[in-house]
Design a protein around this motif. Structure first.
Motif, PDB file in Angstrom:
ATOM      1  N   ARG A 163       0.860  -1.177   0.000  1.00  0.00           N
ATOM      2  CA  ARG A 163       0.000   0.000   0.000  1.00  0.00           C
ATOM      3  C   ARG A 163       0.905   1.239   0.000  1.00  0.00           C
ATOM      4  O   ARG A 163       1.379   1.686   1.033  1.00  0.00           O
ATOM      5  N   ASN A 183       0.078   4.911   1.728  1.00  0.00           N
ATOM      6  CA  ASN A 183      -1.131   4.680   2.529  1.00  0.00           C
ATOM      7  C   ASN A 183      -2.423   4.876   1.737  1.00  0.00           C
ATOM      8  O   ASN A 183      -3.476   5.130   2.318  1.00  0.00           O
ATOM      9  N   GLY A 218      -2.859   7.720   5.596  1.00  0.00           N
ATOM     10  CA  GLY A 218      -1.734   8.411   6.206  1.00  0.00           C
ATOM     11  C   GLY A 218      -2.081   9.826   6.630  1.00  0.00           C
ATOM     12  O   GLY A 218      -3.219  10.280   6.522  1.00  0.00           O
TER      13      GLY A 218
END
Length: 665
Positions: free
Chosen positions: A34, A37, A68
């Motif tokens: 990922r 994020n 994030g």
């Protein structure tokens, strides 16, 4: 020497590292990484009553989430449903802040304006498919932990459980918000298996039902209704079948999504020939007549008596019984199965639209058992214009393949002479009053019971021979909840999807018009064509050149010749389809509903001018074109092409086509 050797080794290591890095960059990595994020948070692949887009459509959607704290610019990202095309739909220059969500409609509308709702250039497949984010700079793919994702269901979200990394079916869609903490189901019950397949039988059988899901319970019905835990019989042992039976079954397990309903029609021809006048569960009548009709002995306010019985004078006569059985096995059979209440559409034939569409199971059965048919769920409506009159003895139907019922299209090579294997709609033509259930006119001159069923199919098959394209069709025996309903012609509808499939472009580009008006799409070019015809003066070269840019001249000439040759008495003002591709395509015309041909031989009529519905555009158009010498020459050339030298309308070929169709039925 040692230094040189050291330099050579160092040089080779650098080269190998560079090559390895290059190879890695050219091979997108698959996995659950990922980057930044950025996550596929949830999606809905069968959106029917949930979120609407700016067009008012219930488009499927995909939600992204930036888990994030830092913002992510999406101009370096794309969405894809094809691992071989990771850069399928690129995001515009848009920034997603930390903790924010972004919605992308999976509508295939391909809209990338950062100031408007975003639309990918693909749709999601409810059967399950690949779905991933792609970073064009790192050339790496970020997938969910289940890719391809599993089968999806109506208005059900699939995504992360809360903030967890695992994915599943969520209790409710939450676009733009944190995902639900609980899952709707732990899994899906496996499809059912039947020990005997749908088809024709003449001996008793015992059908066993199986599911691979441990602990699942199977429920079934035999009256056409959908089985459920509260509405079906619990399966405990093999089900004995001794006569025509409609077996529908589904498997259930607590905290699991139930299996799809499976339907198998077991048809016994002895039962069919002995079909009674009052079969169980069917209504004795189809409402009441709203007006008088002498030809049908229809009296306003009197009940429309349902006619179910196979004529005993024929079916019980030893001379005809065996030939009847062979006849019922000589064509494919189509079995429609649904809750008996859904046949309310038959008692309300004038009603139209989705409100009068009913769910139905559709099975194509080849009697010899050698060719595999299909079973698919679809929507069913009444079809036609004149056939909607309550006094007509036999109604037509239209089938709709939608994700609401299961598959969005029928995937099957239905027509032997067509390359097409995918259909979104089909029409079941019953012949209206021109069938074995027809009537003798009050003047006792025309007996509509003396019919062939092949006139319309011959007309469309002839247009294919002449111009290369028209609606394809096959003949089938139709059964409604196990009752024989008659001989039907199953055909394509010349709509926008038909045009896209055979003529190219996108469905949204096509305009479709018929005698009742606009079917769909922008009709600007179609209207301009007929405006030019009304203005006339097409003998002028520049005006004729202009109209040629709006009309496929040779195809139109073929269309006129065909209807004249067949002596069509119900066209021009009626029974036609016109397709136009926008923004710069030419209009082409297609034969439709050609039952009123071959009555009095060839006839150069062009129909009525003042008929109800759309004006007779064809008559006005042809007369305007006839003023041009080049058109007259082209018409003469096409006549010669089709009527001589082994053309499509030579006596030999026209008769061969006619005899082939009639031998078939």
């Amino acid at each position: 020497m040692i230094v040189r050797k050291y330099h050579l080794i160092l040089f080779l290591i650098v080269i190998l590292l560079a090559l390895s890095w290059g190879i890695a960059r050219r091979s997108p990595a698959f996995g659950v990484a990922r980057f930044d994020n950025l996550l596929i948070n949830e999606f809905v692949a069968v959106n029917r009553t949930g979120l609407s887009d700016e067009d008012g459509d219930h488009s499927d959607w995909i939600e992204l989430y930036n888990a994030g704290q830092n913002s992510v610019n999406l101009s370096g990202w794309s969405l894809t449903d094809d691992p071989k095309n990771p850069n399928k739909w690129r995001f515009p220059d848009i920034t997603l802040r930390g903790g924010d969500y972004l919605l992308v409609f999976a509508s295939a509308k391909n809209r990338r304006d950062p100031n408007s709702p975003l639309h990918a250039n693909f749709k999601l497949n409810r059967k399950g498919e690949y779905l991933a984010l792609y970073n064009i700079f790192s050339e790496q793919l970020s997938t969910m932990d289940a890719s391809p994702f599993p089968a999806q269901f109506k208005d059900t979200a699939y995504g992360r459980r809360g903030d967890e990394a695992s994915y599943g079916y969520l209790n409710s869609p939450t676009p733009g918000q944190a995902n639900a903490e609980s899952l709707a189901w732990q899994g899906i019950v496996s499809d059912l298996a039947f020990s005997f397949q749908r088809g024709f039988y003449d001996e008793a059988i015992a059908v066993e039902l199986f599911t691979a899901t441990p602990g699942a319970s199977i429920y079934y019905t035999t009256d056409g209704s959908e089985p459920g835990e509260m509405s079906g019989a619990l399966y405990t042992k093999a089900i004995p079948i001794t006569n025509t039976t409609l077996l529908r079954a589904a498997a259930y397990k607590s905290n699991f999504h139930p299996s799809p309903i499976a339907t198998h029609s077991y048809l016994y021809l002895a039962d069919i020939l002995d079909q009674p006048p009052n079969p169980a569960n069917f209504p004795p009548d189809w409402g009441v007549y709203s007006k008088n009709r002498d030809s049908y002995k229809a009296v306003k306010g009197e009940p429309i008596i349902a006619d179910y019985e196979m004529d005993p004078k024929i079916a019980q006569d030893p001379r005809y019984r065996e030939p009847l059985i062979e006849g019922l096995k000589s064509l494919p059979s189509l079995s429609l199965v649904t809750d008996i209440a859904n046949f309310d559409i038959y008692a309300n034939p004038q009603e139209r639209g989705e409100a009068w569409e009913r769910p139905v199971s559709l099975e194509l059965i080849y009697p010899d058992g050698k060719k595999k048919g299909f079973q698919v769920n679809a929507g069913l409506r009444i079809q036609g214009n004149a056939g909607r009159n309550e006094f007509m003895p036999k109604r037509g139907f239209r089938l709709f393949f939608k994700e609401t019922y299961g598959a969005s299209k029928l995937e099957y090579p239905l027509f032997p002479d067509s390359p097409l294997k995918s259909f979104n709609t089909l029409v079941l033509r019953g012949g209206v009053n021109r069938g074995y259930a027809g009537y003798l006119d009050k003047d006792h001159i025309t007996d509509h019971r003396l019919t062939t069923y092949t006139r319309d199919e011959w007309l469309r098959a002839s247009q294919i021979e002449m111009s290369g394209l028209s609606s394809h069709g096959i003949f089938v025996h139709l059964y409604l909840n196990g009752l024989y309903w008659g001989l039907y012609n199953l055909v394509e509808r010349p709509d926008a999807a038909f045009a896209e499939a055979y003529l190219g472009g996108d469905e949204a580009e096509w305009s479709v018009v018929n005698q009742n008006g606009v079917v769909n799409g922008s009709t600007e070019r179609f209207e301009r064509l007929h405006q030019l015809a009304r203005e006339g003066t097409l003998e002028q070269p520049e005006k004729y050149a202009e109209i040629q840019s709006y009309l496929d001249i040779n195809q139109f000439i073929d269309y006129v010749i065909l209807n004249w040759y067949a002596g069509n008495q119900d066209w021009g003002h009626n029974n036609w389809y016109a397709l136009t591709r926008n923004p710069a395509g030419k209009t082409s015309y297609y034969a439709w509903d050609g039952e009123v041909i071959w009555l009095d031989g060839a006839n150069d009529r062009l129909g009525e001018i003042n008929a109800e519905g759309e004006p007779n555009r064809i008559k006005v158009l042809f007369r305007a074109l006839l003023a041009n010498q080049d058109f007259r020459m082209a018409f003469t050339d096409r006549l010669y092409r089709h009527l001589f030298n082994n053309g499509a309308l030579t006596d030999e070929n026209a008769k061969a086509r006619w005899l082939r169709l009639n031998r078939e039925i």
